[in-house]
Design a protein around this motif. Sequence first.
Motif, PDB file in Angstrom:
ATOM      1  N   GLU A  17      -0.160 -11.632  -7.242  1.00  0.00           N
ATOM      2  CA  GLU A  17      -1.393 -11.729  -6.236  1.00  0.00           C
ATOM      3  C   GLU A  17      -2.665 -11.705  -7.039  1.00  0.00           C
ATOM      4  O   GLU A  17      -3.594 -12.000  -6.454  1.00  0.00           O
ATOM      5  CB  GLU A  17      -1.184 -10.604  -5.426  1.00  0.00           C
ATOM      6  N   PHE A  50      -6.797 -20.430   5.828  1.00  0.00           N
ATOM      7  CA  PHE A  50      -6.667 -19.219   6.516  1.00  0.00           C
ATOM      8  C   PHE A  50      -6.930 -19.750   8.024  1.00  0.00           C
ATOM      9  O   PHE A  50      -7.339 -20.496   8.050  1.00  0.00           O
ATOM     10  CB  PHE A  50      -7.657 -18.208   5.859  1.00  0.00           C
ATOM     11  N   GLU A  77      -9.259 -14.628   1.014  1.00  0.00           N
ATOM     12  CA  GLU A  77      -8.522 -13.776   0.114  1.00  0.00           C
ATOM     13  C   GLU A  77      -9.248 -13.973  -1.591  1.00  0.00           C
ATOM     14  O   GLU A  77      -9.527 -13.204  -2.185  1.00  0.00           O
ATOM     15  CB  GLU A  77      -7.140 -13.944   0.112  1.00  0.00           C
ATOM     16  N   PHE A 115      -3.447  -7.649   2.711  1.00  0.00           N
ATOM     17  CA  PHE A 115      -3.183  -8.720   2.755  1.00  0.00           C
ATOM     18  C   PHE A 115      -1.643  -8.640   3.408  1.00  0.00           C
ATOM     19  O   PHE A 115      -1.224  -9.541   4.498  1.00  0.00           O
ATOM     20  CB  PHE A 115      -2.962  -9.409   1.609  1.00  0.00           C
ATOM     21  N   ALA A 116      -0.857  -7.849   2.913  1.00  0.00           N
ATOM     22  CA  ALA A 116       0.514  -7.751   3.614  1.00  0.00           C
ATOM     23  C   ALA A 116       0.586  -7.353   4.965  1.00  0.00           C
ATOM     24  O   ALA A 116       1.248  -7.711   5.716  1.00  0.00           O
ATOM     25  CB  ALA A 116       1.508  -6.842   2.651  1.00  0.00           C
ATOM     26  N   ARG A 134      -1.821  -7.880   7.080  1.00  0.00           N
ATOM     27  CA  ARG A 134      -2.445  -8.829   8.004  1.00  0.00           C
ATOM     28  C   ARG A 134      -1.186 -10.086   8.146  1.00  0.00           C
ATOM     29  O   ARG A 134      -1.229 -10.558   9.165  1.00  0.00           O
ATOM     30  CB  ARG A 134      -3.790  -9.260   7.375  1.00  0.00           C
ATOM     31  N   ARG A 135      -0.542 -10.324   7.102  1.00  0.00           N
ATOM     32  CA  ARG A 135       0.649 -11.219   7.150  1.00  0.00           C
ATOM     33  C   ARG A 135       1.696 -10.670   8.174  1.00  0.00           C
ATOM     34  O   ARG A 135       2.427 -11.605   8.766  1.00  0.00           O
ATOM     35  CB  ARG A 135       1.141 -11.420   5.762  1.00  0.00           C
ATOM     36  N   PRO A 158      -0.158 -10.902  12.203  1.00  0.00           N
ATOM     37  CA  PRO A 158      -1.265 -12.015  12.360  1.00  0.00           C
ATOM     38  C   PRO A 158      -1.920 -12.033  13.689  1.00  0.00           C
ATOM     39  O   PRO A 158      -1.183 -11.976  14.753  1.00  0.00           O
ATOM     40  CB  PRO A 158      -0.861 -13.310  12.027  1.00  0.00           C
ATOM     41  N   GLN A 167      -4.978  -8.235  14.130  1.00  0.00           N
ATOM     42  CA  GLN A 167      -5.927  -7.470  13.571  1.00  0.00           C
ATOM     43  C   GLN A 167      -7.357  -7.339  14.254  1.00  0.00           C
ATOM     44  O   GLN A 167      -7.460  -7.851  15.268  1.00  0.00           O
ATOM     45  CB  GLN A 167      -6.247  -8.175  12.284  1.00  0.00           C
TER      46      GLN A 167
END
Lengths: 158, 158, 158, 158, 158, 158
Positions: free
Chosen positions: A59, C3, C117, C147-148, C150-151, C154, C157
């Motif tokens: 990452e 995104f 990001e 990031f994880a 939010r993945r 989705p 948030q």
Amino acid sequence: MGFRFQISHKAIAAALMLCGTFTAAIAQTTEERLQRGDAVVRSLNNGSPQPTLERMRQEFPFLASATQSYALGDVWSRPGLDNRTRQLAAVAAFAAMGEAAFMKIHAGYALNIGVSEGELKEIIYMVTVLAGFPRAITASQALSELFAERRAAPGKQP
Amino acid sequence: MGFRFQISHKAIAAALMLCGTFTAAIAQTTEERLQRGDAVVRSLNNGSPQPTLERMRQEFPFLASATQSYALGDVWSRPGLDNRTRQLAAVAAFAAMGEAAFMKIHAGYALNIGVSEGELKEIIYMVTVLAGFPRAITASQALSELFAERRAAPGKQP
Amino acid sequence: MGFRFQISHKAIAAALMLCGTFTAAIAQTTEERLQRGDAVVRSLNNGSPQPTLERMRQEFPFLASATQSYALGDVWSRPGLDNRTRQLAAVAAFAAMGEAAFMKIHAGYALNIGVSEGELKEIIYMVTVLAGFPRAITASQALSELFAERRAAPGKQP
Amino acid sequence: MGFRFQISHKAIAAALMLCGTFTAAIAQTTEERLQRGDAVVRSLNNGSPQPTLERMRQEFPFLASATQSYALGDVWSRPGLDNRTRQLAAVAAFAAMGEAAFMKIHAGYALNIGVSEGELKEIIYMVTVLAGFPRAITASQALSELFAERRAAPGKQP
Amino acid sequence: MGFRFQISHKAIAAALMLCGTFTAAIAQTTEERLQRGDAVVRSLNNGSPQPTLERMRQEFPFLASATQSYALGDVWSRPGLDNRTRQLAAVAAFAAMGEAAFMKIHAGYALNIGVSEGELKEIIYMVTVLAGFPRAITASQALSELFAERRAAPGKQP
Amino acid sequence: MGFRFQISHKAIAAALMLCGTFTAAIAQTTEERLQRGDAVVRSLNNGSPQPTLERMRQEFPFLASATQSYALGDVWSRPGLDNRTRQLAAVAAFAAMGEAAFMKIHAGYALNIGVSEGELKEIIYMVTVLAGFPRAITASQALSELFAERRAAPGKQP
């Protein structure tokens, strides 16, 4: 108080690599600097890669590359300071800065290359003067964890 | 790259004192701890007292006493870490913490006991990794001042 | 690199509120400053309140009020700096200070308002120079968590 | 808002000890300093020993001894500052430094000797000015934990 | 060891103002908060304005206004902590943070409101434990300057 | 209400450019990285070299080389963050860290590339929230010096 550590074949190979030919600094490629950084990690880490560095690669590729080529390849490999002193100085600085997790990694490297638990404790005692008792106590707790982990799984380190 | 330092009569006397009898730790009096701290200063400072410590005595007597009896007498005199490593670790920590004035004092002690200018520079280079480039650059400026002061008045140090 | 983000009804209402009439600064009441702070939170947080702020209200009412009226209402709403720059500057400062939890909150706000990001990673890379590799690495680990998260969820948030 | 605390027999005995004869400072032995430090802990901690200090004794004996003889015995027992002010000043400094765990220990001592929850909150509010909102918010979270722990097990403190 | 300080007419007027009617917090205007902050400065500073604050007004108007309305008007005036404790806690925090210049300003305020030089020294001694000897020594040097300035021009303080 | 966005032609072109002519990172020589770093300095500094960097070259050659090749050549030149945002983020971080001298250098670079004095002030105002009022006030004093120096000698900057 004694201690044990293993020097693996990989660590020996890495040490030999570090003593190899040193091309003129400005003609070095980043690839060479990366290789030198990899050799530094393996010589400090009983021949194994470093988990924190490996976790970054996917990452944050530039951060992994900069850590390996600059921090390890350019700085940590410099011959003007012996490894033992370099590691103990890093442990002192990290403890004084309150960076206990990184202090723990470099204290592990120190043990791998032959520094004693007693010498690491002396650094912690000194931190009471440099940065106060809380920082020294927090660092002592991290060192106690490290010593316990290494006793629980000797030879499997880092 | 060479260096010079003087070992005065006072420094030798102080060194002998440090190796003298060590009474059981808990029976030691504060007076003994103060004497040991004074011996530490003189052995690091070419036999001379330390100006920062002396300036504190009148207005902050407890601080001067604690610096001499605890920081120097109890901690700095401990035998489990050699003087050279102790000084270089302190220089690394002070530089990383942004405490340039104290780094300069302890770098001077390091030079007095035989550490080379090159080794001190290696510590500064490492600080770019530990605490970033601004802290390392500020520390390099303080070291440059120290080297210049010592060149201007050799033998008169600290 | 692409995104997605959602602009909810609440966020639009908050944005309109921020562009509304601005009474003379010294005649503003604390109630108005609190309302403006609430609008700032909702515009950064996809229309939702901020959990850290909400948890403070019962036991530390002045701290919650000051965070909302001063930090968010007076400072964060100021028009002289665009939101994207403001968030990236906050992320840089928190990462350099070692405040990873608060960096994570503001990095989340940054993603909510359209920062990529990649831009957040560039800030982390810069922190290696500003504050050293440990602070940058710790910050990269917090960003990877963000990031994880939010993945994994989705649209839900922050 | 009220609170309760127990003064145990041990705490009273410790308080009496602290008011006892004070031998000339430089003739004091380390053993006497250790005893005074133990009395300080018990007077702050409802007569009980301090877990953090006890955990250090086996692996870091000098650190435990220095904490007890210097930090507690020499510094914390000094009569020139009343206990309440001393504890609140320590809480302010630890919160501003980001040392939330140590702030929590000393906030507990403060409550044990009669400082109110409201006074501790006032210190946290002040930290927003001294060191910014993140440090104050982190400290408020640690204080909330402490208050909850003490409500859950009243009289069993520390 | 004694000390002297003057309570000027302005300081008394400011103290009376602080005890005046306190409108409901959320209906307060920024103008009222500014006035309260001005009263706080004058009550701490023997009736005079604070130079650091005044110097900011022209080029950084929001910073001057926020310092006066939030830091002084909202926080420093809160009644839940007595002035003496508030000032000593600020001195401890600033000294531990290495912010010697601001520590010196607030130590001056402390002396103005009746705190003794001895109490300020006790805070410095405590900082050796909280943040290490360098921070405490630097703070002692700033305090020595302050004491000397006040001896040189008594009654003309701040 | 949601929305989707298109990967614009510009985004595709940028992606191709990043993968386009750019010697493979690992084949770059240190000489190339030094040249890129020199270009970065001159683009930020109105074509002139940077005095702090130049002063290091003789006594700390590795530090000067690392600053130029890594900090400037590898990090500061990265295209993923625009120059204006990069400089403002650095100013925020340095101000929050208390590194006023380095904040002043990078604020000067920001002005050179078109950032306004107003935007720099907004960063300082934000620092009151991130790191407290003392750090923000110290930074405002350094910015005031910078603005005055540039008014006194316009066009002669940096």
